[in-house]
Motif scaffolding. Sequence first.
Motif, PDB file in Angstrom:
ATOM      1  N   VAL A 304       0.841  -1.202   0.000  1.00 26.66           N
ATOM      2  CA  VAL A 304       0.000   0.000   0.000  1.00 26.66           C
ATOM      3  C   VAL A 304       0.874   1.249   0.000  1.00 26.66           C
ATOM      4  CG1 VAL A 304      -1.661   1.340   1.343  1.00 26.66           C
ATOM      5  CG2 VAL A 304      -1.982  -1.130   1.069  1.00 26.66           C
ATOM      6  N   ALA A 305       1.914   1.261   0.838  1.00 26.14           N
ATOM      7  CA  ALA A 305       2.803   2.423   0.911  1.00 26.14           C
ATOM      8  C   ALA A 305       3.392   2.749  -0.454  1.00 26.14           C
ATOM      9  CB  ALA A 305       3.914   2.167   1.920  1.00 26.14           C
ATOM     10  N   LYS A 306       3.814   1.731  -1.188  1.00 27.01           N
ATOM     11  CA  LYS A 306       4.398   1.961  -2.506  1.00 27.01           C
ATOM     12  C   LYS A 306       3.384   2.586  -3.450  1.00 27.01           C
ATOM     13  CE  LYS A 306       6.850  -0.408  -6.253  1.00 27.01           C
ATOM     14  NZ  LYS A 306       7.416  -1.708  -6.709  1.00 27.01           N
ATOM     15  N   ARG A 307       2.135   2.138  -3.374  1.00 30.83           N
ATOM     16  CA  ARG A 307       1.102   2.650  -4.280  1.00 30.83           C
ATOM     17  C   ARG A 307       0.736   4.093  -3.971  1.00 30.83           C
ATOM     18  NH1 ARG A 307       0.717  -2.702  -4.336  1.00 30.83           N
ATOM     19  NH2 ARG A 307      -0.304  -3.801  -6.079  1.00 30.83           N
ATOM     20  N   VAL A 308       0.900   4.533  -2.728  1.00 35.09           N
ATOM     21  CA  VAL A 308       0.540   5.914  -2.378  1.00 35.09           C
ATOM     22  C   VAL A 308       1.777   6.783  -2.158  1.00 35.09           C
ATOM     23  CG1 VAL A 308      -1.689   5.235  -1.419  1.00 35.09           C
ATOM     24  CG2 VAL A 308       0.310   5.407   0.094  1.00 35.09           C
ATOM     25  N   ARG A 309       2.944   6.296  -2.595  1.00 33.85           N
ATOM     26  CA  ARG A 309       4.200   7.061  -2.560  1.00 33.85           C
ATOM     27  C   ARG A 309       4.630   7.414  -1.149  1.00 33.85           C
ATOM     28  NH1 ARG A 309       0.794   8.769  -5.898  1.00 33.85           N
ATOM     29  NH2 ARG A 309       0.359  10.719  -4.824  1.00 33.85           N
ATOM     30  N   CYS A 310       4.435   6.487  -0.231  1.00 34.28           N
ATOM     31  CA  CYS A 310       4.943   6.590   1.130  1.00 34.28           C
ATOM     32  C   CYS A 310       5.863   5.404   1.375  1.00 34.28           C
ATOM     33  CB  CYS A 310       3.790   6.584   2.141  1.00 34.28           C
ATOM     34  SG  CYS A 310       2.739   8.045   2.077  1.00 34.28           S
ATOM     35  N   LYS A 311       6.189   5.163   2.623  1.00 39.94           N
ATOM     36  CA  LYS A 311       6.960   3.979   2.978  1.00 39.94           C
ATOM     37  C   LYS A 311       6.596   3.569   4.395  1.00 39.94           C
ATOM     38  CE  LYS A 311      10.970   6.817   4.266  1.00 39.94           C
ATOM     39  NZ  LYS A 311      12.376   7.159   3.949  1.00 39.94           N
ATOM     40  N   PRO A 312       6.725   2.289   4.730  1.00 36.89           N
ATOM     41  CA  PRO A 312       6.444   1.873   6.106  1.00 36.89           C
ATOM     42  C   PRO A 312       7.346   2.605   7.093  1.00 36.89           C
ATOM     43  CG  PRO A 312       6.600  -0.029   4.642  1.00 36.89           C
ATOM     44  CD  PRO A 312       7.076   1.157   3.848  1.00 36.89           C
ATOM     45  N   LEU A 313       6.854   2.782   8.296  1.00 37.60           N
ATOM     46  CA  LEU A 313       7.578   3.581   9.279  1.00 37.60           C
ATOM     47  C   LEU A 313       8.931   2.994   9.647  1.00 37.60           C
ATOM     48  CD1 LEU A 313       4.680   4.679  11.660  1.00 37.60           C
ATOM     49  CD2 LEU A 313       5.650   5.882   9.682  1.00 37.60           C
ATOM     50  N   ILE A 314       9.114   1.696   9.464  1.00 40.36           N
ATOM     51  CA  ILE A 314      10.391   1.081   9.794  1.00 40.36           C
ATOM     52  C   ILE A 314      11.501   1.541   8.848  1.00 40.36           C
ATOM     53  CG2 ILE A 314      10.188  -0.980   8.348  1.00 40.36           C
ATOM     54  CD1 ILE A 314      11.267  -2.574  10.802  1.00 40.36           C
ATOM     55  N   ASP A 315      11.138   2.112   7.717  1.00 42.67           N
ATOM     56  CA  ASP A 315      12.125   2.526   6.720  1.00 42.67           C
ATOM     57  C   ASP A 315      12.587   3.962   6.918  1.00 42.67           C
ATOM     58  OD1 ASP A 315      12.085   0.045   5.523  1.00 42.67           O
ATOM     59  OD2 ASP A 315      10.505   0.588   4.104  1.00 42.67           O
ATOM     60  N   SER A 316      12.585   4.451   8.133  1.00 42.30           N
ATOM     61  CA  SER A 316      13.101   5.779   8.479  1.00 42.30           C
ATOM     62  C   SER A 316      14.205   5.586   9.508  1.00 42.30           C
ATOM     63  CB  SER A 316      11.979   6.655   9.045  1.00 42.30           C
ATOM     64  OG  SER A 316      12.485   7.928   9.400  1.00 42.30           O
ATOM     65  N   PRO A 317      15.461   5.392   9.054  1.00 42.15           N
ATOM     66  CA  PRO A 317      16.515   4.906   9.955  1.00 42.15           C
ATOM     67  C   PRO A 317      16.723   5.705  11.235  1.00 42.15           C
ATOM     68  CG  PRO A 317      17.238   4.761   7.681  1.00 42.15           C
ATOM     69  CD  PRO A 317      15.924   5.479   7.660  1.00 42.15           C
ATOM     70  N   LYS A 318      16.707   7.025  11.169  1.00 40.21           N
ATOM     71  CA  LYS A 318      17.002   7.786  12.379  1.00 40.21           C
ATOM     72  C   LYS A 318      15.824   7.873  13.346  1.00 40.21           C
ATOM     73  CE  LYS A 318      20.951  10.425  10.724  1.00 40.21           C
ATOM     74  NZ  LYS A 318      21.897   9.540  11.415  1.00 40.21           N
ATOM     75  N   PHE A 401      -5.747   6.295  -1.385  1.00 36.54           N
ATOM     76  CA  PHE A 401      -5.386   5.341  -0.342  1.00 36.54           C
ATOM     77  C   PHE A 401      -6.388   4.194  -0.298  1.00 36.54           C
ATOM     78  CE2 PHE A 401      -4.938   3.591   3.883  1.00 36.54           C
ATOM     79  CZ  PHE A 401      -3.568   3.625   4.101  1.00 36.54           C
ATOM     80  N   ASN A 402      -7.674   4.501  -0.419  1.00 33.55           N
ATOM     81  CA  ASN A 402      -8.696   3.454  -0.411  1.00 33.55           C
ATOM     82  C   ASN A 402      -8.513   2.489  -1.575  1.00 33.55           C
ATOM     83  OD1 ASN A 402     -10.065   4.254   1.909  1.00 33.55           O
ATOM     84  ND2 ASN A 402     -11.331   5.718   0.790  1.00 33.55           N
ATOM     85  N   ALA A 403      -8.192   3.029  -2.742  1.00 32.27           N
ATOM     86  CA  ALA A 403      -7.995   2.175  -3.902  1.00 32.27           C
ATOM     87  C   ALA A 403      -6.804   1.251  -3.704  1.00 32.27           C
ATOM     88  CB  ALA A 403      -7.797   3.034  -5.147  1.00 32.27           C
ATOM     89  N   ALA A 404      -5.728   1.782  -3.123  1.00 31.49           N
ATOM     90  CA  ALA A 404      -4.542   0.961  -2.871  1.00 31.49           C
ATOM     91  C   ALA A 404      -4.837  -0.115  -1.850  1.00 31.49           C
ATOM     92  CB  ALA A 404      -3.395   1.862  -2.395  1.00 31.49           C
ATOM     93  N   ALA A 405      -5.542   0.258  -0.767  1.00 25.16           N
ATOM     94  CA  ALA A 405      -5.865  -0.732   0.261  1.00 25.16           C
ATOM     95  C   ALA A 405      -6.780  -1.819  -0.293  1.00 25.16           C
ATOM     96  CB  ALA A 405      -6.506  -0.034   1.457  1.00 25.16           C
ATOM     97  N   ALA A 406      -7.757  -1.418  -1.128  1.00 24.24           N
ATOM     98  CA  ALA A 406      -8.680  -2.394  -1.703  1.00 24.24           C
ATOM     99  C   ALA A 406      -7.945  -3.352  -2.639  1.00 24.24           C
ATOM    100  CB  ALA A 406      -9.797  -1.677  -2.445  1.00 24.24           C
ATOM    101  N   GLU A 407      -7.020  -2.825  -3.402  1.00 18.57           N
ATOM    102  CA  GLU A 407      -6.275  -3.661  -4.329  1.00 18.57           C
ATOM    103  C   GLU A 407      -5.403  -4.673  -3.594  1.00 18.57           C
ATOM    104  OE1 GLU A 407      -2.950  -3.200  -7.912  1.00 18.57           O
ATOM    105  OE2 GLU A 407      -3.884  -1.404  -7.031  1.00 18.57           O
ATOM    106  N   VAL A 408      -4.783  -4.229  -2.485  1.00 20.36           N
ATOM    107  CA  VAL A 408      -3.869  -5.108  -1.745  1.00 20.36           C
ATOM    108  C   VAL A 408      -4.620  -6.079  -0.833  1.00 20.36           C
ATOM    109  CG1 VAL A 408      -2.048  -5.138   0.018  1.00 20.36           C
ATOM    110  CG2 VAL A 408      -1.952  -3.476  -1.862  1.00 20.36           C
ATOM    111  N   LEU A 409      -5.648  -5.570  -0.153  1.00 22.27           N
ATOM    112  CA  LEU A 409      -6.337  -6.370   0.855  1.00 22.27           C
ATOM    113  C   LEU A 409      -7.554  -7.110   0.310  1.00 22.27           C
ATOM    114  CD1 LEU A 409      -6.204  -3.837   3.829  1.00 22.27           C
ATOM    115  CD2 LEU A 409      -4.678  -5.771   3.408  1.00 22.27           C
ATOM    116  N   GLY A 410      -8.024  -6.662  -0.835  1.00 17.85           N
ATOM    117  CA  GLY A 410      -9.183  -7.328  -1.420  1.00 17.85           C
ATOM    118  C   GLY A 410     -10.498  -6.778  -0.914  1.00 17.85           C
TER     119      GLY A 410
END
Length: 410
Positions: A304-318, A401-410
């Motif tokens: 979902v993060a990739k589809r909405v041009r974000c990233k999971p929170l774990i991918d922020s090293p500092k 965001f809804n479209a991305a979540a629907a596509e990933v989660l069904g």
Amino acid sequence: MPGPGFAFMDDAERDNVLEVLAHWHEHRLDFDNPGSTSMVRRFEDAAAARFGVPHCVPVNSGTSALLVALAGLGVGPGDEVIVPGYMFVASIGAVICGGATPVLAEIDESLTLDPADVRERITPRTRAIMPVHMLGAPSDMTALRAIADEHGLALLEDTAQATGGTYRGEPLGTLGAAGAFSLNPFKVVTGLDGGFLLTRDPRLFQRAHSFHDQGWFPHRQETGEGEPVFGLNLRLSDLNAAVALAQLGKLDAVLERTRAVKRDLLARIPERPGMRRRLLHDPEGECGTLAVFVFDSAESAAAVAKRVRCKPLIDSPKHYYGGLPALAAFGRGEPGPFPFRASGTLGDGRDYAKGALPRTDDVLARSVALSTGVSDSYLGAGNGVGPFSTPEDVERVAAEFNAAAAEVLG
């Protein structure tokens, strides 16, 4: 705009800056002038009044606010401070640079300290617990305050990301021994840079104030009540204070807008099987600067993060303990990254590497944030809305965001 305060910039900030430039020669560093009208002194008094505490120490950054708080508390070599594995590097860096040892604790789906895990981390060396009010929302201060009181520990609130937030009606940063705040451009309100410390404790105030200003007693007095300490130059500049003072007067308006925009966005993004909203310990008290969604799996969050041009929170090293190579080196006892620490005062062989906090790793890998006030791609929230986004803007982001979540989660 990185933080919502920027959107509220107008002539008030400009006028304060011009006043500083027009009158700089009248107060400069304000030696022996307890009646100072400098912008720094005006901000100090205004912040203390705004948050209902007697003492404020304006400093040059939120990091410095943490450092002077630790100095004020007398925390140093041989002491341990419990810090969440999700924070900003400054939370850990201030502890290490102050000579103490950070003890990492798990977070839960609130993205803040898990009180049950904090209790398990307490040792005879523990001196303080540092709740970090991440992404504008309060930690579980009832549980953490009970643990601190039970064990005689100080609560040092890292309120850098939650200026103006509350917990059960009390301002964040005023519930413990001290609260550290940031005024950098990515915060709720800004001084363009800077920070401040709040406390009700006069001894802590004196020590912190002296430490931030080369050992002077508060307000540059040669003598005073308390004890002399060596200090550094961590002062807030008058120009930053000028901006911060104007912004402080707009804090309620900033919070009103960010909260309203977040409510509008969330109303358009329903929870669904496989995805829910972040746990909030006090929904009414959060700042509303970010909307966080927690997925059942890391794979879904990443997709979902990739589809909405974000990233999971774990991918922020500092912001993530596992992304800090200097911290892992500290645990291994390597002296190279720590110029002011003797080798015998390093990490005690602690494991600070990724995997040391499995629940924290899991939650962060499953969490995605949209901006509703703070826009920070490094943090993970590079997409979303801001305090003056139109309803059409909000609808567009929600639909994506809804479209991305629907596509990933069904």
